[in-house]
Design an enzyme around this catalytic site. Structure first.
Site, PDB file in Angstrom:
ATOM      1  CE  LYS A  76      -3.802   2.015   2.729  1.00 34.10           C
ATOM      2  NZ  LYS A  76      -4.616   1.875   3.953  1.00 34.10           N
ATOM      3  CB  SER A 151      -7.970   3.662   2.947  1.00 32.68           C
ATOM      4  OG  SER A 151      -7.074   3.079   3.875  1.00 32.68           O
ATOM      5  CB  SER A 175      -8.058   0.745   5.800  1.00 31.37           C
ATOM      6  OG  SER A 175      -8.832   1.916   5.708  1.00 31.37           O
TER       7      SER A 175
HETATM    8  N1  GLN Z   1     -12.897   4.129   6.667  1.00 29.26           N
HETATM    9  C1  GLN Z   1     -12.164   4.569   7.795  1.00 29.26           C
HETATM   10  C2  GLN Z   1     -11.807   6.023   7.653  1.00 29.26           C
HETATM   11  O1  GLN Z   1     -12.133   6.573   6.662  1.00 29.26           O
HETATM   12  C3  GLN Z   1     -10.972   3.700   8.032  1.00 29.26           C
HETATM   13  C4  GLN Z   1      -9.770   4.087   7.289  1.00 29.26           C
HETATM   14  C5  GLN Z   1      -8.571   3.245   7.616  1.00 29.26           C
HETATM   15  O2  GLN Z   1      -8.661   2.212   8.277  1.00 29.26           O
HETATM   16  N2  GLN Z   1      -7.431   3.705   7.160  1.00 29.26           N
HETATM   17  O3  GLN Z   1     -11.227   6.621   8.496  1.00 29.26           O
END
Ligand code: GLN
Length: 501
Positions: A76, A151, A175
């Site tokens: 990532k 994400s 994420s």
């Molecule tokens: N969807 C969550 C957010 O927008 C989690 C994001 C993540 O785990 N990086 O903060």
């Protein structure tokens, strides 16, 4: 379509394939899916081929090979990679090429893994669909009209599209697990502190954790073995022995194990039938495997999302203050912006206007929203009402988990309220997007490990996941129970019929 990590490693070790052949196959798979899926922000063609060549040369010379020698992985784009762009899918870091590897990347490389490229993500890991990326959206290999989740959407799609057998994502509020569920792969969020955060560009430092994604629990265990462990460069990493994660996969006998089903989650309004069915089917599977099923409710779970959406933006506003065009990141010209209607803009000095212009142009709107919310919640007069209050609730949430784990060894529930949603569906509705995190943020707030397992498909063929959670440092328990599930089900063997190599 590349095979599983375990079968590629077997073929490499027995000499049935060379590392160059494997890497070339991965590159061909990336080339054939990149224009339709856009899982990658960068493809490391030359360095991957050179690393493969080295593995093959070492093998010919009779050298003992490290455990993952020749295995392609994708990383990532929030994890620093030496000599390779690390953009966080943001214009702010479009030109950033770190001079070092994140510890988890360095460890995978030291174990022989070959980094094929960097994967797309929501900007600075803020989002649940990969649509906030400044590098274009990523599509779900099961159906290109749907999001891969986020994400770590690129990391999940990279595996699901068959370009790599393993990828590394990060999970601050879901994420790894949510995109894993949307893309039909297995994803593990380790205990906070289990894997080093050194070189992980911080979003919310008390929640961020890197972890592996792959088709099966076995593959994820292979990656964890290389990634996990204490790192003096990360003061929050835990000095705790790394167990043999593959050893726990030998048994699939769950007699004596208590699984607590989070019935409150599954029964909530808005949870789709396919998700409900996946959880109740999994409950049956676990019962057949010998586990005892109990019911658990985590009392403060209705406060998970509000608590997370105070703490995460507060930490983000602080972490992202370094990107000002001077210390780090994209720099815009000084002077008032042509479109500026900001009060006092005319009186700003050159330095202040440069900061402001850099941040205005460098960050996308979701990132700005988080910075504004976080700055507000941390400001004088609101700090106690929001941030401190959220910290107190977080403590209660952790208490719920501690109590739950005196009654059950593992918790079973949904990963997400529904399978993947269509591209664009939630894009302009932040609240709808935040509700994707309903069942995942608890593990981050409490710091416990959690795994997302493929558990079926909905009526239109989109994957559905289930989630297991365990006490801190009990990744082995998740891998053991996850592998037992996969030993008697085929969900993790389903492959996309949409777009894949
Ligand atoms: N969807 C969550 C957010 O927008 C989690 C994001 C993540 O785990 N990086 O903060």
């Amino acid at each position: 379509m590349l095979d599983s990590a375990t079968s590629i490693l077997n073929a490499l070790q027995s000499g049935d394939v060379t590392a160059c052949e494997v890497v070339e196959k991965s590159l061909a798979a990336i080339d054939s899916t990149q224009s339709s899926i856009n899982a990658y922000t960068h493809v490391a063609r030359e360095s991957a081929l050179a690393a493969a060549q080295q593995v093959d040369t070492d093998r010919k010379a009779g050298k003992t090979l490290v455990p993952l020698a020749g295995l392609p992985v994708a990383v990532k784009d929030v994890l620093c990679t030496n000599n390779m762009p690390t953009t966080c899918s943001s214009n702010m870091l479009r030109d950033f090429v770190p001079p070092y590897d994140a510890t988890v990347v360095a460890r995978l490389k030291a174990a022989g893994a070959i980094v094929m490229g960097k994967t797309n993500m929501d900007e600075f890991a803020m989002g649940a669909s990969t649509e906030t990326s400044a590098m274009g959206l990523t599509r779900n290999p099961w159906n290109p009209e749907y999001t891969p989740g986020g994400s770590s959407g690129g990391a999940a799609a990279a595996v699901a599209a068959g370009t790599v057998p393993l990828s590394i994502g990060t999970d601050t509020g879901g994420s790894i697990r949510q995109p894993a569920a949307f893309c039909g792969v297995t994803g593990l969020k380790p205990t906070y502190g289990r894997c080093s955060r050194y070189g992980l560009v911080a979003f919310a430092s008390s929640l961020d954790q890197a972890g592996p994604m792959g088709w099966s629990v076995e593959d994820v265990a292979v990656a964890m073995q290389a990634m996990a462990g204490y790192d003096p460069a990360d003061s929050t990493s835990v000095d705790h022995d790394v167990p043999d994660y593959r050893a726990v996969l030998a048994s699939t006998d769950l007699r004596g194990i208590k699984i607590g089903v989070l019935r409150d989650s599954t029964n909530q309004d808005g949870v789709s039938d396919s998700v409900r069915k996946a959880v109740s089917d999994a409950e049956k599977v676990y019962r057949e495997l010998g586990a005892e099923i109990v019911e658990i409710s985590l009392e403060h779970s209705p406060y998970w999302v509000p608590t997370y959406y105070v703490i995460a933006p507060c930490e983000a506003s602080s972490n992202l203050s370094r990107f000002d065009g001077a210390h780090y990141g994209f720099r815009a010209a000084e002077g008032a912006r042509a479109d500026s209607d900001l009060e006092g803009a005319d009186e700003m000095g050159p330095l202040e206007s440069m900061y402001r212009n850099s941040r205005a142009a460098g960050f996308g709107s979701e990132v700005k929203r988080r910075i504004i919310v976080g700055t507000y919640a941390l400001s004088e007069g609101y700090y106690d009402a929001y941030y401190n209050q959220a910290l107190k609730v977080r403590r209660l949430i952790r208490g719920d988990y501690d109590a739950a784990f005196t009654q059950a060894d593992l918790l079973l529930g949904p990963v997400t309220p529904s399978p993947a949603f269509a591209l664009g569906e939630n894009k302009d509705d932040p609240i709808a997007m935040y509700l994707c995190d309903l069942f995942t943020v608890g593990a981050n707030l409490a710091g416990v490990p959690a795994i997302s397992l493929p558990a079926g498909q909905d009526e239109s063929g989109l994957p559905v996941g289930i989630q297991l959670q365990a006490p801190v440092m009990e990744e082995s328990r998740l891998l053991f129970a996850g592998n037992a599930f996969q030993s008697v089900t085929q969900h993790h063997q389903a492959r996309p019929t949409g777009v894949s190599a």
